[in-house]
Design an enzyme around this catalytic site. Sequence first.
Site, short mmCIF file in Angstrom:
data_model
loop_
_atom_site.label_atom_id
_atom_site.label_comp_id
_atom_site.label_asym_id
_atom_site.label_seq_id
_atom_site.Cartn_x
_atom_site.Cartn_y
_atom_site.Cartn_z
N LYS A 173 -7.70 -4.99 -7.04
CA LYS A 173 -6.87 -5.45 -5.93
C LYS A 173 -7.60 -6.58 -5.23
O LYS A 173 -8.73 -6.42 -4.76
CB LYS A 173 -6.58 -4.32 -4.95
CG LYS A 173 -5.82 -4.79 -3.72
CD LYS A 173 -5.36 -3.67 -2.85
CE LYS A 173 -4.68 -4.20 -1.61
NZ LYS A 173 -4.19 -3.13 -0.74
N ARG B 106 2.31 -7.07 5.46
CA ARG B 106 1.59 -6.76 6.71
C ARG B 106 2.49 -6.98 7.92
O ARG B 106 2.38 -6.26 8.91
CB ARG B 106 0.32 -7.61 6.80
CG ARG B 106 -0.70 -7.19 5.75
CD ARG B 106 -1.98 -8.01 5.82
NE ARG B 106 -2.82 -7.76 4.66
CZ ARG B 106 -3.90 -8.48 4.34
NH1 ARG B 106 -4.25 -9.49 5.12
NH2 ARG B 106 -4.60 -8.18 3.27
N LYS C 13 -10.22 -8.87 4.75
CA LYS C 13 -10.49 -7.74 3.86
C LYS C 13 -11.41 -8.12 2.69
O LYS C 13 -11.48 -7.43 1.69
CB LYS C 13 -9.17 -7.17 3.36
CG LYS C 13 -8.28 -6.61 4.49
CD LYS C 13 -7.09 -5.80 3.96
CE LYS C 13 -6.35 -5.11 5.10
NZ LYS C 13 -5.29 -4.18 4.61
N GLU D 97 -14.77 -2.72 -12.14
CA GLU D 97 -13.90 -1.82 -11.36
C GLU D 97 -13.18 -0.86 -12.31
O GLU D 97 -13.03 0.33 -12.01
CB GLU D 97 -12.85 -2.64 -10.58
CG GLU D 97 -13.40 -3.39 -9.39
CD GLU D 97 -13.70 -2.48 -8.20
OE1 GLU D 97 -13.39 -1.27 -8.26
OE2 GLU D 97 -14.25 -2.98 -7.21
N LYS E 203 -3.28 -6.20 -8.76
CA LYS E 203 -2.47 -6.63 -7.62
C LYS E 203 -3.11 -7.84 -6.96
O LYS E 203 -4.31 -7.80 -6.71
CB LYS E 203 -2.40 -5.47 -6.63
CG LYS E 203 -1.62 -5.74 -5.39
CD LYS E 203 -1.69 -4.55 -4.50
CE LYS E 203 -0.99 -4.89 -3.22
NZ LYS E 203 -1.22 -3.91 -2.21
N SER F 284 4.67 -8.55 -1.97
CA SER F 284 5.63 -9.05 -0.99
C SER F 284 5.73 -10.58 -0.99
O SER F 284 6.83 -11.13 -0.93
CB SER F 284 5.25 -8.55 0.41
OG SER F 284 3.92 -8.93 0.74
N TYR G 184 9.74 -5.18 -5.20
CA TYR G 184 10.80 -5.04 -4.21
C TYR G 184 12.14 -5.44 -4.82
O TYR G 184 13.19 -5.14 -4.26
CB TYR G 184 10.48 -5.91 -2.98
CG TYR G 184 9.14 -5.51 -2.39
CD1 TYR G 184 9.04 -4.42 -1.54
CD2 TYR G 184 7.96 -6.18 -2.74
CE1 TYR G 184 7.82 -4.02 -1.03
CE2 TYR G 184 6.73 -5.79 -2.24
CZ TYR G 184 6.67 -4.70 -1.40
OH TYR G 184 5.44 -4.30 -0.91
C1 PBG Z 1 -2.70 -1.72 2.11
C2 PBG Z 1 -1.72 -2.31 1.15
C3 PBG Z 1 -1.33 -3.65 1.15
C4 PBG Z 1 -0.35 -3.78 0.19
C5 PBG Z 1 -0.17 -2.53 -0.39
N1 PBG Z 1 -1.04 -1.63 0.20
C6 PBG Z 1 -1.74 -4.77 2.03
C7 PBG Z 1 -3.16 -5.05 2.24
O1 PBG Z 1 -4.03 -4.69 1.45
O2 PBG Z 1 -3.44 -5.65 3.28
C8 PBG Z 1 0.37 -5.07 -0.11
C9 PBG Z 1 1.65 -4.97 -0.84
C10 PBG Z 1 2.48 -6.19 -0.82
O3 PBG Z 1 2.09 -7.28 -0.33
O4 PBG Z 1 3.62 -6.09 -1.30
N2 PBG Z 1 -3.57 -0.78 1.72
#
Ligand code: PBG
Length: 332
Positions: A200, A210, A222, A238, A253, A279, A318
Site C-alpha cells: 500500500k 479521506r 503517512k 512486504e 493499492k 477513490s 467503487y
Molecule cells: C485507511 C484507508 C485508506 C483507503 C483505504 N483504507 C486511506 C488512507 O490510507 O489514507 C483508501 C481507499 C481509496 O482511496 O479508495 N486505512
Amino acid sequence: MSQTLPMLGRSRRNRQGPAWRSLVRETTLSPSDLILPLFVCAGEGQRQPVEAMPGVVRASIDEVCAQAAVAWDLGIPAVALFPVIPDALKDPLASEASNPDGLLPDCVRALRRQLPDLVVITDVAMDPYSSDGHDGVVVDGCIDNDATLPILARMAVMQASAGAQMVAPSDMMDGRVGHIRRALDEAGYHQVGIISYCAKYASAFYGPFRQALDSQPRSGDKKTYQMDPANVREASRELAQDVAEGADVVMVKPGLPYLDVIARLRAETDLPVAAYHVSGEYAMLHAAASKGWLDYESCLLESLLCLRRAGADMIFTYGACDAARLLKSARR
Ligand code: PBG
C-alpha cells in the site's frame, strides 16, 4: 497492388469480429471478480453523496443493506465496509474501533442477516476512529508501530465476532498480519481470513476517500508507514513478510499506476492477489467524463480489465455495480 514478399503472420486475423475476439481473449472480467467498497454512516434512510465520487454515498445501515443487495443480485460476491465516525467518538487510541456495539459491527450483523451468502470484508485500521487521522498511535509526533498492534488485533477480533468473514488490515504497521492472525486464532476465529494491504503506497489518489470519511491525517503524512511510490523491490519484502505471517490474500493499492507491482506479486506468490482501484482513480474517470473528455463506461471497464491482465484476481472498485451492469449487457 500485390505484394512482393509473402506476409505469413497477420495479427489482424485474430481481431476479426467480437465473436472471434472473445475466443482469443487472454483475460476475462466478470462481476465475480469485483468487490464493492461501501461507506456506512449513522442514522436511517441516509444517502449523503460524496462530492468527488459521483454515484458513491455515505449510507446508513439500512441503505448499505439495500446497496449490497443490488450488488449481490448483479453477481458481485463481496462488499468492503468503511465507517464514517463523528469527531465526538474519535480519540488518540481509536477506542471506538473495538466497540462491539459500534456502527461497523451493527452493519456487519445486519448484512449477514439479510444477505447470508455475501462476503463481508471489514477494514482494520485506526484512521476513521483516530483523532490524529493516522493508522497508528501517535506518540510525540511519531507513529508507534508496536503500540498499534494490540489495537488492530482487538479490532479484528471484534469484527470477526460480528460476523466479518475477511478482515483487511490497511494500516501498514510492521508485524500486524501475524499479530491479527494469532489473535483471531486464539479467539477461535480460524476461518476468518486476512486480506493484507501488502503493498500500500503513500498515494495522493486517496484524497476523495479521506474526504468521504473525514479521515485526513491531522498532522504530517503517512510516508513513514505507507510505501514510497518509487519502490517496487520493497513490495517483494512486504510480500514475503505477509505470507510468512499468514495472509490469505495480498493486495496492491492503488491500482492502475501500480500495474508493475501487481505483476510482480502475481509472479512471486501463489496466493490470490487483489488490487484496489482507489477513490482518486474513480474520481478521475468521472471528472473527465463530466467534461465529455472520456467515456466513463469504456474507461472503467478497460481500467478493470487491465488490472486483471496485470495479475489481480479480485478488484476493489467503487464502479463495481456499473461494471457488473455493463458486463451483463454487451458482447465486447
Ligand atoms: C485507511 C484507508 C485508506 C483507503 C483505504 N483504507 C486511506 C488512507 O490510507 O489514507 C483508501 C481507499 C481509496 O482511496 O479508495 N486505512
